[in-house]
Design a protein around this motif. Structure first.
Motif, PDB file in Angstrom:
ATOM      1  N   ALA A 197       0.822  -1.215   0.000  1.00 53.30           N
ATOM      2  CA  ALA A 197       0.000   0.000   0.000  1.00 53.30           C
ATOM      3  C   ALA A 197       0.853   1.261   0.000  1.00 53.30           C
ATOM      4  O   ALA A 197       0.428   2.301  -0.528  1.00 53.30           O
ATOM      5  CB  ALA A 197      -0.931  -0.012   1.209  1.00 53.30           C
ATOM      6  N   THR A 198       2.067   1.178   0.548  1.00 52.50           N
ATOM      7  CA  THR A 198       2.937   2.344   0.591  1.00 52.50           C
ATOM      8  C   THR A 198       3.354   2.818  -0.800  1.00 52.50           C
ATOM      9  O   THR A 198       3.780   3.965  -0.961  1.00 52.50           O
ATOM     10  CB  THR A 198       4.197   2.036   1.409  1.00 52.50           C
ATOM     11  N   ARG A 199       3.216   1.953  -1.815  1.00 48.51           N
ATOM     12  CA  ARG A 199       3.576   2.336  -3.186  1.00 48.51           C
ATOM     13  C   ARG A 199       2.366   2.792  -3.998  1.00 48.51           C
ATOM     14  O   ARG A 199       2.496   3.102  -5.181  1.00 48.51           O
ATOM     15  CB  ARG A 199       4.256   1.168  -3.915  1.00 48.51           C
ATOM     16  N   LEU A 200       1.205   2.827  -3.378  1.00 48.09           N
ATOM     17  CA  LEU A 200      -0.027   3.093  -4.120  1.00 48.09           C
ATOM     18  C   LEU A 200      -0.580   4.488  -3.836  1.00 48.09           C
ATOM     19  O   LEU A 200      -1.784   4.717  -3.883  1.00 48.09           O
ATOM     20  CB  LEU A 200      -1.068   2.025  -3.771  1.00 48.09           C
ATOM     21  N   GLY A 201       0.302   5.418  -3.588  1.00 49.05           N
ATOM     22  CA  GLY A 201      -0.116   6.760  -3.199  1.00 49.05           C
ATOM     23  C   GLY A 201      -0.882   7.511  -4.263  1.00 49.05           C
ATOM     24  O   GLY A 201      -1.598   8.471  -3.951  1.00 49.05           O
ATOM     25  N   ALA A 202      -0.742   7.117  -5.537  1.00 51.63           N
ATOM     26  CA  ALA A 202      -1.476   7.805  -6.599  1.00 51.63           C
ATOM     27  C   ALA A 202      -2.932   7.373  -6.679  1.00 51.63           C
ATOM     28  O   ALA A 202      -3.710   7.966  -7.433  1.00 51.63           O
ATOM     29  CB  ALA A 202      -0.789   7.562  -7.944  1.00 51.63           C
ATOM     30  N   ALA A 203      -3.312   6.339  -5.913  1.00 51.86           N
ATOM     31  CA  ALA A 203      -4.696   5.851  -5.943  1.00 51.86           C
ATOM     32  C   ALA A 203      -5.633   6.873  -5.310  1.00 51.86           C
ATOM     33  O   ALA A 203      -5.282   7.555  -4.347  1.00 51.86           O
ATOM     34  CB  ALA A 203      -4.801   4.528  -5.202  1.00 51.86           C
ATOM     35  N   GLN A 204      -6.853   6.938  -5.832  1.00 57.50           N
ATOM     36  CA  GLN A 204      -7.879   7.809  -5.262  1.00 57.50           C
ATOM     37  C   GLN A 204      -8.856   7.042  -4.374  1.00 57.50           C
ATOM     38  O   GLN A 204      -9.682   7.649  -3.693  1.00 57.50           O
ATOM     39  CB  GLN A 204      -8.624   8.520  -6.393  1.00 57.50           C
TER      40      GLN A 204
END
Length: 225
Positions: A197-204
């Motif tokens: 989840a730490t790499r998914l910061g661009a998710a809305q």
């Protein structure tokens, strides 16, 4: 009412292919007499086009040997998939098939795929899982620059007539979410895939399981069950 377009990544999102991917990549490296990358490194490049993925794994390797690794991976992957069957080697994540079926039955939703797989690989997976007719648009690595370039999403929207506001991209990697952002569509990340989840910061938006998908779409679009 304008139709909504829901685009899915495949590996790490709909199906868990990690056993197949790891085995094929390790076999390809062994054939070249090389030590295979770690599990985390291999899963970290899932979703990229294969040539880009191998370059990221071994950027200092001579180009012709990287090309042999790409070919070796393809051959090993096809052999392993043929021995196990597509459905067995890449099983659905819990709730994935039911979620696809619910959305397919809606008159206001179209389904699509944007994957780093080849056309051949996607076709085998669709046939193995009985998903013929589920997706109105299927974008594969053969026809596009690698994720996170927005070409796959842009082409899916062009083929279906959906606008960016009417489109969401669902995936498990940073490449999927960055692709969604580049195309100007809503990115929905899943927590069960190959990127933390730490790499998914661009998710809305982010899903804990497929049971949360309908609620997420309702919040984005106001869709009622």
């Amino acid at each position: 009412m304008p139709l909504k377009l829901v685009i899915f990544d495949v590996d790490g999102t709909l199906v868990d292919s990690q056993g197949l991917i790891l085995a094929a990549m390790r076999a390809a490296f062994a054939e070249e007499g090389l030590q295979a990358p770690t599990r985390e490194a291999i899963l970290g490049i899932v979703g990229l086009s294969l040539d880009v993925a191998v370059f990221k794994l071994v950027p200092d390797l001579e180009q012709t040997q990287r090309a042999r690794l790409v070919d070796g991976y393809k051959q090993s992957y096809m052999q392993l998939r043929a021995a196990q069957g597509a459905a067995q080697s890449s099983p659905f994540y819990p709730g994935a098939f039911d979620a696809l079926t619910r959305l397919r039955e809606r008159e206001d939703v179209l389904l699509g795929v944007a994957t780093g797989k080849s056309r051949r690989g996607l076709d085998k997976l669709i046939a193995g899982h009985g998903l013929e007719g589920y997706f109105v648009t299927t974008q594969v690595a053969d026809d596009h620059p690698s994720k996170p370039h927005p070409s796959m999403i842009e082409t899916a929207m062009l083929e279906t007539g959906a606008t960016a506001a009417e489109t969401v991209m669902i995936g498990d990697t940073s490449f999927d979410m960055e692709m969604a952002a580049a195309a100007g569509v809503t990115g929905i990340a899943v927590k069960w895939g190959y990127h933390p989840a730490t790499r998914l910061g661009a998710a809305q938006a982010m899903l804990d399981d497929f049971g949360a998908l309908d609620g997420a779409l309702e919040q984005i679009w106001g869709l009622q069950p």
